[in-house]
Write an enzyme that holds these catalytic residues in place. Structure first.
Site, PDB file in Angstrom:
ATOM      1  N   HIS A 176       0.804  -1.229   0.000  1.00  0.00           N
ATOM      2  CA  HIS A 176       0.000   0.000   0.000  1.00  0.00           C
ATOM      3  C   HIS A 176       0.839   1.282   0.000  1.00  0.00           C
ATOM      4  O   HIS A 176       0.734   2.121  -0.886  1.00  0.00           O
ATOM      5  CB  HIS A 176      -0.868   0.057   1.265  1.00  0.00           C
ATOM      6  CG  HIS A 176      -1.859  -1.038   1.405  1.00  0.00           C
ATOM      7  ND1 HIS A 176      -3.030  -1.086   0.683  1.00  0.00           N
ATOM      8  CD2 HIS A 176      -1.877  -2.133   2.213  1.00  0.00           C
ATOM      9  CE1 HIS A 176      -3.727  -2.156   1.037  1.00  0.00           C
ATOM     10  NE2 HIS A 176      -3.045  -2.811   1.961  1.00  0.00           N
ATOM     11  N   ASP A 177       1.628   1.453   1.084  1.00  0.00           N
ATOM     12  CA  ASP A 177       2.106   2.803   1.408  1.00  0.00           C
ATOM     13  C   ASP A 177       3.180   3.338   0.470  1.00  0.00           C
ATOM     14  O   ASP A 177       3.306   4.557   0.311  1.00  0.00           O
ATOM     15  CB  ASP A 177       2.632   2.840   2.845  1.00  0.00           C
ATOM     16  CG  ASP A 177       1.505   2.745   3.862  1.00  0.00           C
ATOM     17  OD1 ASP A 177       0.325   2.751   3.450  1.00  0.00           O
ATOM     18  OD2 ASP A 177       1.809   2.657   5.062  1.00  0.00           O
TER      19      ASP A 177
END
Ligand SMILES: [Ca+2]
Length: 311
Positions: free
Chosen positions: A241-242
């Protein structure tokens, strides 16, 4: 050159995000890392940030500890995904450096306001508590900061902590609502986008095959995450995700999205923390965020893992 501050609750994907930025000194100047409670409690997220910097020998980067709990709600954590420490799967070196003494929201205000207007971008990888507190401390921050690029929210993809909400917004919906109503230019990278960026065996193999301490560490850390995500979603790998936040800053052409109006649900017990994205403009409200919806996953992993392995 863009100056950035990473606000984070380090699990491995957070660490990949800020380490890839540190590996890009020609494009990004990392002013600081600020930590917040999220995936695991604050003491652990802060320690994980120091450990990740220790691993790559960048203990010169200041780390500030921020909010230990959301603005008004009890903390919800995600040990079921990342393990008890947030970094389960591999033992990183113990940090030799200390956290800075200043409170993270104060440090954010100081670092942004002491620089020219619109020269610092906030990279938000966690619940937005620290940013909301910084805005309360110094409302002029909203006009002075260049913008926020954040991983958070979901709209067509469904939630990952409740059926309606993504974890970061669910943990502190009031903080997210405050940030979205601040007037700060926002780039929001929701699950709709990150769920296209899966850590498949073939992609993970790139880290293992490198045979370096960093490659080996992140191979094991991401492999641990992948087990949970694979079981939960039935996909060939879990999403990274990040690090999409860093990838967007380095290579925005890898993404597509749309300027839209976004509001955060703070009242309904059923849909708490939901990001209501007006994709079709039906509310006719002024837009407040660029919401990214697609990512070139091959280009993303190639870029981010190449950066990580260059450290
Ligand atoms: Ca995070």
């Amino acid at each position: 050159m863009r100056s950035v501050i990473f606000d984070t609750d380090p699990s491995p994907d957070d660490a990949v995000a800020f380490l890839a930025a540190l590996a890009s000194p020609d494009q990004l100047e990392v002013l600081a890392i600020t930590t917040v409670a999220g995936n695991v409690p604050l003491k652990l997220t802060s320690r994980n940030a120091l450990k990740a910097l220790e691993l790559v020998g960048r203990t010169d980067v200041p780390v500030y500890k921020g909010a230990a709990a959301p603005l008004v709600r009890p903390l919800v954590t995600a040990e079921h995904v990342h393990g008890r420490t947030g970094f389960d799967g591999y033992d990183l070196p113990e940090p030799t450096t200390e956290l800075r003494l200043e409170f993270a929201p104060d440090a954010i205000v100081q670092l942004v306001m002491s620089r020219p207007a619109r020269s610092v971008t906030l990279c938000c990888l966690a619940p937005l508590t620290n940013i909301a507190l910084a805005l309360a401390r110094e409302p002029r921050l909203a006009q002075h900061v260049a913008g926020i690029v954040m991983m958070g929210g979901t709209f067509s993809e469904g939630g990952n902590i409740t059926p309606a909400a993504e974890f970061n917004f669910y943990v502190d919906p009031e903080a997210a609502a405050r940030v979205f109503s601040s007037g700060i230019p926002i780039v929001m990278i929701p699950l709709d986008c990150t769920h296209q960026a899966l850590i498949t065996d073939a992609r993970l193999e790139v880290l293992r095959a490198a045979g370096t301490p960093i490659g080996t560490a992140f191979y094991h850390l991401l492999e641990f995450n992948k087990r949970f995500d694979r079981a939960k979603y039935g996909w060939p790998g879990g999403p990274l995700h990040d690090a999409t936040v860093t990838a967007y800053l380095l290579a925005p052409h890898l993404f597509t999205g749309r300027d839209v109006f976004v509001a955060i649900e703070c009242a309904s017990p059923l849909t708490l923390g939901a990001s209501v994205v007006d994709w079709w403009g039906v509310s006719e409200k002024p837009t407040n965020a660029l919401v990214l919806r697609t990512v070139d996953a091959d280009g993303y992993f190639e870029l981010i893992f190449q950066k990580l392995l260059s450290l």
